[in-house]
Every structure is written in structure tokens, then in C-alpha cells.
Design an enzyme around this catalytic site. Structure first.
Site, mmCIF file in Angstrom:
data_model
loop_
_atom_site.group_PDB
_atom_site.id
_atom_site.type_symbol
_atom_site.label_atom_id
_atom_site.label_comp_id
_atom_site.label_asym_id
_atom_site.label_seq_id
_atom_site.Cartn_x
_atom_site.Cartn_y
_atom_site.Cartn_z
ATOM 1 C CD GLU A 2 -2.093 -2.903 -8.174
ATOM 2 O OE1 GLU A 2 -1.287 -2.250 -7.499
ATOM 3 O OE2 GLU A 2 -2.110 -4.143 -8.187
ATOM 4 C CB THR B 61 7.813 -4.404 -11.701
ATOM 5 O OG1 THR B 61 7.723 -4.569 -10.291
ATOM 6 C CG2 THR B 61 6.440 -4.634 -12.296
HETATM 7 P P1 ADP Z 1 3.739 -6.512 -5.089
HETATM 8 O O1 ADP Z 1 4.736 -7.143 -6.014
HETATM 9 O O2 ADP Z 1 3.825 -7.067 -3.709
HETATM 10 O O3 ADP Z 1 2.364 -6.557 -5.656
HETATM 11 P P2 ADP Z 1 4.099 -4.079 -6.183
HETATM 12 O O4 ADP Z 1 5.284 -4.318 -7.035
HETATM 13 O O5 ADP Z 1 2.724 -4.106 -6.766
HETATM 14 O O6 ADP Z 1 4.133 -5.032 -4.945
HETATM 15 O O7 ADP Z 1 4.216 -2.640 -5.550
HETATM 16 C C1 ADP Z 1 5.367 -2.183 -4.984
HETATM 17 C C2 ADP Z 1 5.685 -0.787 -5.538
HETATM 18 O O8 ADP Z 1 4.642 0.145 -5.233
HETATM 19 C C3 ADP Z 1 6.950 -0.255 -4.881
HETATM 20 O O9 ADP Z 1 7.658 0.435 -5.876
HETATM 21 C C4 ADP Z 1 6.415 0.708 -3.830
HETATM 22 O O10 ADP Z 1 7.341 1.750 -3.551
HETATM 23 C C5 ADP Z 1 5.179 1.269 -4.509
HETATM 24 N N1 ADP Z 1 4.188 1.716 -3.515
HETATM 25 C C6 ADP Z 1 3.677 2.970 -3.393
HETATM 26 N N2 ADP Z 1 2.782 3.031 -2.391
HETATM 27 C C7 ADP Z 1 2.715 1.799 -1.834
HETATM 28 C C8 ADP Z 1 1.966 1.258 -0.761
HETATM 29 N N3 ADP Z 1 1.125 1.978 -0.028
HETATM 30 N N4 ADP Z 1 2.135 -0.054 -0.486
HETATM 31 C C9 ADP Z 1 2.997 -0.807 -1.209
HETATM 32 N N5 ADP Z 1 3.743 -0.339 -2.230
HETATM 33 C C10 ADP Z 1 3.600 0.955 -2.555
#
Ligand code: ADP
Length: 307
Positions: A129, A182
Site C-alpha cells: 500500500e 490519489t
Molecule cells: P484502489 O484505488 O482500487 O485501491 P490503488 O489506488 O490502491 O487502487 O492502487 C492502484 C495503484 O497501484 C496504481 O498506481 C497501480 O499501478 C499500482 N499497482 C502496482 N501493483 C498493483 C497491483 N498488483 N494491483 C493493482 N495496482 C497495482
């Protein structure tokens, strides 16, 4: 065991009054992951299906979280290959990165013969995270690993509590295809809150936890409010006010921003209401001509599942 296949569920963080501390696990959507032992030390991400994400170990949350676990164990010779089949869109606000980070540490722990309890895996998943969002938060990885609702009682030291889930509780989540960075979602936050807002918020959070223990849906509805974060972040999501109003008009117990958005969730007491809310939310974005995905899901009491 040489190989493991997992279902890694989406999660809703914050849940209105629990910014950075409360999260819940969904039954749908979820990613699939295959993790297998390898003779090459370290972690290789060998395949990613569904979305374009980095294969490089140090750029993928699954790689970073997995390495955090191996480094802690000083398992210098252990090696794993990971395949990720994404069904949770990255950046949707329903824990896409958390599903991968949590899945990686869960699967590796299983293949190593469970040196850690599931709860002890949370700090490793949080390293993923940190890569995804720049912050060490546990409100998506904790419910993904443990299932149900989870409360991060404290970050230092980390103290996570699993909370009960009322049987009938359903979630409806709409993901409008809008981009909320974000960085923007973080930059609109204020670093201080008024005492009045803080009192309202901790009253609601305490009430919500009591409602989960007693399955008191009316109390839950009275508590699903966010005085502090939602007013600042909702302006980044066109249509938010109308979607929330519509969800409440169709019987939702409460509605708010999922994680840092743009997904919007509503909780309700039964499947029929959850589906009615889904159609009503969808109509709002049809009117605005914004594409969307919609999910109607029971709360997932178990978290990550071995397939
Ligand atoms: P969400 O808003 O759905 O929680 P996040 O913002 O936490 O998604 O995460 C997305 C970010 O994490 C993107 O920048 C993505 O490129 C990066 N990322 C790296 N590895 C992964 C992965 N295995 N799955 C999803 N996102 C990933």
C-alpha cells in the site's frame, strides 16, 4: 504444497465515519492469483491478466509485499512466481492494490507452512500500500486478509480488530469511469479538525461498532455519516451528491465514498434493496453519460479464499 490459487477480494475502506481505520470485505469483485515455489530466489511476477500493471517486482505491490515478508523471515533462498489475474480495476477505490498485496503475502505464507498468523501478515501487505499510495494504511489490506469489517484500533503499534457482520448486510458499489488522482484525494484533506466534528465522528464510529455487534440496522443507518472527509473529497467526484441522495431514497442505510474514490458505496439490509439501489445509482451516471461498473455484494466474512 508447491502451488496455490487464490481469490483476492475487493474491499471498501473508510466506510463513512472510519477514515483510515475502518474497512469491509466484499464477495465480488475479486482477483485471482497463482503463486508457486521457484528455484530462483526472490519474487518474479510472471503474468498479469486483465490490466496493464508493472511486472517488475519492486514496482508491483504483490512483489513489494512478498519481499517484505521474505526479508522479515530472512528466507534468502526462497523463491516464488506470481501470476495475477485482475478483475478489480486499479485506481477504482475498492482496494485493487490491497487485493494483490494481501494475496501475495497470504499465498507465500501458506507455501512456507504458515510461519505467520493471518493477522501478522498485515504489516507486510501494508508495504504494498505504501508503494501504491505513498501511505502505510491497513484499512483495505486488513479486511482483505481477515474478512468482514476490520478496525485499525492503532497504527503504532499496529492493533487490528475483526468485527462481526450482521447477516443480511449488503453492499452496492458503483465505479464511475472518472479519474480521481490519489494525490488530489490526499491534497484536499485538512490536517486539523474542529472539536465539534471530531465529537460527531467518534460518536458515529463507536455507534457503528455497537450496531455491528448487535445487528442493529437502524443504529447502523444513524451512524453512517462522515462530517470530516466526505465534504472535502466528494467535490472531486462529479455526480456524488445525486448518487448518494438516490441511494438513500431507495432504502440505503447509508452511502459514501469508497476509499479515496471515485467509487461510491451504499449499504443496505437485503439483496432486493441492494439491487434496487444499483439500478438507481446506474441511472444517475447514464444521465451524465459516464460509463460505470456496478457491483452488488454480500459482505465477505472470510477474506481471501484458497481455490
Ligand atoms: P484502489 O484505488 O482500487 O485501491 P490503488 O489506488 O490502491 O487502487 O492502487 C492502484 C495503484 O497501484 C496504481 O498506481 C497501480 O499501478 C499500482 N499497482 C502496482 N501493483 C498493483 C497491483 N498488483 N494491483 C493493482 N495496482 C497495482
Amino acid at each position: 504444497m508447491e502451488e496455490i490459487k487464490l481469490f483476492c477480494p475487493a474491499t471498501i475502506a473508510n466506510v463513512s465515519c472510519g477514515f483510515d481505520v475502518l474497512g469491509l470485505c466484499l464477495t465480488q469483485p475479486g482477483d485471482e492469483m497463482i503463486i508457486r515455489k521457484s528455484s530462483t530466489p526472490g519474487i518474479q511476477i510472471t503474468k498479469i491478466g486483465g490490466h496493464n500493471l508493472p511486472l517488475a517486482t519492486e514496482k508491483n505491490v504483490a512483489g513489494v509485499a512478498g519481499l517484505a515478508l521474505l526479508n522479515n523471515l530472512k528466507e534468502l533462498k526462497a523463491g516464488f512466481e506470481i501470476e495475477i489475474y485482475k478483475h478489480i480495476k486499479p485506481g477504482s477505490g475498492i482496494g485493487s492494490s490491497a487485493a494483490s498485496a494481501a494475496g501475495a503475502v497470504f499465498g507465500i505464507n501458506q507455501l512456507l507452512g504458515e510461519p505467520f498468523s493471518t493477522k501478522d501478515l498485515i504489516p507486510f501487505a501494508m508495504q504494498g500500500e505504501l508503494l501504491a499510495s505513498g501511505a502505510l494504511h491497513a484499512d483495505n489490506v486488513a479486511p482483505a486478509l481477515l474478512g468482514g469489517f476490520t478496525l485499525v484500533r492503532s497504527y503504532e503499534p499496529l492493533d487490528v480488530i475483526k468485527l462481526p457482520v450482521p447477516d443480511q448486510l449488503m453492499a452496492t458499489v458503483i465505479h464511475p469511469q472518472l479519474e480521481v488522482k490519489t494525490a488530489d484525494a490526499r491534497s484536499v484533506l485538512k490536517h486539523s479538525v474542529s472539536l465539534k466534528s471530531a465529537i460527531t465522528q467518534w460518536g458515529n464510529l463507536g455507534g457503528l461498532i455497537s450496531a455491528l455487534y448487535t445487528s442493529d440496522y437502524n443504529l447502523l443507518a444513524r451512524c453512517l455519516h462522515d462530517e470530516i472527509i466526505e465534504p472535502l473529497r466528494s467535490v472531486l467526484i462529479p455526480g456524488f451528491d445525486e448518487v448518494k441522495k438516490t441511494a438513500l431514497a431507495h432504502g440505503a442505510l447509508g452511502s459514501g465514498i469508497s476509499g479515496s474514490g471515485p467509487s461510491i458505496f451504499a449499504l443496505s439490509k437485503d439483496k432486493e434493496t441492494a439491487q434496487k439501489i444499483a439500478s438507481a445509482m446506474a441511472e444517475v451516471y447514464q444521465k451524465f453519460e459516464v460509463d460505470y461498473d456496478i457491483h452488488v455484494s454480500k459482505i465477505n466474512g472470510d477474506g481471501i479464499k484458497i481455490l
